[in-house]
Design a protein around this motif. Sequence first.
Motif, short mmCIF file in Angstrom:
data_model
loop_
_atom_site.label_atom_id
_atom_site.label_comp_id
_atom_site.label_asym_id
_atom_site.label_seq_id
_atom_site.Cartn_x
_atom_site.Cartn_y
_atom_site.Cartn_z
N MET A 200 4.70 -0.84 9.52
CA MET A 200 5.96 -0.96 8.79
C MET A 200 7.12 -0.68 9.74
SD MET A 200 4.79 1.02 5.29
CE MET A 200 6.41 1.58 4.97
N LYS A 201 8.13 -1.53 9.70
CA LYS A 201 9.29 -1.34 10.57
C LYS A 201 10.09 -0.11 10.15
CE LYS A 201 9.83 -6.18 11.78
NZ LYS A 201 10.63 -7.38 11.66
N TYR A 202 10.17 0.12 8.84
CA TYR A 202 10.97 1.22 8.30
C TYR A 202 10.12 2.03 7.33
CZ TYR A 202 14.51 -2.01 9.96
OH TYR A 202 15.24 -2.87 10.74
N PRO A 203 10.39 3.33 7.25
CA PRO A 203 9.65 4.13 6.25
C PRO A 203 10.08 3.75 4.84
CG PRO A 203 11.32 5.45 7.36
CD PRO A 203 11.32 4.12 8.03
N LEU A 204 9.16 3.93 3.91
CA LEU A 204 9.45 3.69 2.50
C LEU A 204 9.79 5.03 1.87
CD1 LEU A 204 9.21 1.78 -0.08
CD2 LEU A 204 7.02 2.92 -0.39
N PHE B 7 -1.83 6.21 6.61
CA PHE B 7 -0.46 6.34 6.14
C PHE B 7 -0.10 7.82 6.17
CE2 PHE B 7 -1.66 2.29 4.46
CZ PHE B 7 -0.49 1.56 4.34
N THR B 8 1.14 8.13 6.48
CA THR B 8 1.64 9.50 6.45
C THR B 8 2.59 9.63 5.28
OG1 THR B 8 1.45 9.62 8.85
CG2 THR B 8 2.81 11.30 7.77
N ILE B 9 2.38 10.65 4.45
CA ILE B 9 3.21 10.87 3.26
C ILE B 9 3.83 12.26 3.39
CG2 ILE B 9 3.21 11.00 0.74
CD1 ILE B 9 0.50 9.37 0.92
N VAL B 10 5.15 12.32 3.29
CA VAL B 10 5.88 13.58 3.39
C VAL B 10 6.75 13.74 2.15
CG1 VAL B 10 7.51 14.94 4.75
CG2 VAL B 10 5.90 13.42 5.91
N ASP B 11 6.71 14.93 1.55
CA ASP B 11 7.47 15.20 0.32
C ASP B 11 8.61 16.18 0.59
OD1 ASP B 11 5.44 13.75 -0.90
OD2 ASP B 11 4.33 15.54 -1.45
N SER B 12 9.68 16.00 -0.15
CA SER B 12 10.79 16.94 -0.16
C SER B 12 11.17 17.18 -1.62
CB SER B 12 12.02 16.37 0.56
OG SER B 12 11.74 16.15 1.90
N SER C 159 0.83 -1.21 0.00
CA SER C 159 0.00 0.00 0.00
C SER C 159 0.87 1.25 0.00
CB SER C 159 -0.92 0.01 1.22
OG SER C 159 -1.85 -1.03 1.16
N SER C 160 1.96 1.24 0.75
CA SER C 160 2.83 2.41 0.81
C SER C 160 3.52 2.66 -0.53
CB SER C 160 3.85 2.30 1.94
OG SER C 160 4.75 1.25 1.69
N ILE C 161 3.87 1.60 -1.24
CA ILE C 161 4.46 1.76 -2.58
C ILE C 161 3.44 2.41 -3.51
CG2 ILE C 161 5.25 0.51 -4.63
CD1 ILE C 161 6.57 -1.52 -2.68
N ALA C 162 2.21 1.93 -3.47
CA ALA C 162 1.16 2.50 -4.32
C ALA C 162 0.91 3.97 -3.98
CB ALA C 162 -0.12 1.69 -4.19
N LEU C 163 0.83 4.29 -2.68
CA LEU C 163 0.59 5.68 -2.27
C LEU C 163 1.76 6.58 -2.64
CD1 LEU C 163 -1.03 4.98 1.20
CD2 LEU C 163 -2.17 5.98 -0.78
N GLY C 164 2.97 6.09 -2.42
CA GLY C 164 4.16 6.88 -2.75
C GLY C 164 4.28 7.13 -4.24
N GLN C 165 4.04 6.12 -5.05
CA GLN C 165 4.12 6.29 -6.50
C GLN C 165 3.02 7.22 -7.00
OE1 GLN C 165 6.66 5.18 -8.57
NE2 GLN C 165 5.65 6.67 -9.90
#
Length: 171
Positions: free
Chosen positions: A155-159, A119-124, A32-38
């Motif tokens: 998730m143990k680590y952020p994506l 899910f939390t999504i942060v952009d730089s 899910s995090s891969i889909a949200l990030g992409q």
Amino acid sequence: GALALLGGITLGINKMLLDKTETMLETEAGLSSIALGQSMIDEIMVNAFDQAVVGGAKLFNPSAMTGVGSLGREGSEGSQVSIPEAPDTANAYRSFKYYNDIDDYNLYKRYAITSMGTFTIVDSVYYVLETAPDVKSNTPTFCKKVVVTVTHPNMKYPLTLSDISVYRRYF
């Protein structure tokens, strides 16, 4: 003795089921995090390279672009989109409507709710050297790197996903 043996077997089976469930939840959160990030990267990359070219202007010198210290929302964009942006099930995220160039997403944060939870999504967004796209630049260049970080409690680590936008100055 039979009860002790049965208890030991039951504990072993329960531990195996718990480990399997934990692995399934972590895998589902990862997918899910891969889909949200992409999806976030796709949303960002369809915008103009810089505020200076939003109206179709062409740039041949990077010094005319947004300064390194000014990357982020400009003018009314800041008042139209709250950070962090919470999900609205009836409407799209406000960033779709009010952000018009890539660097508007610098330090943008949103929450996305799925069947897995929030899910939390942060952009730089930052300039990188054209000859070394992994090196941040202290001055505007024709390359911007977009980094999207997605986190979730399962998730143990952020994506972290990234992409590079290149302004084509040769017309």
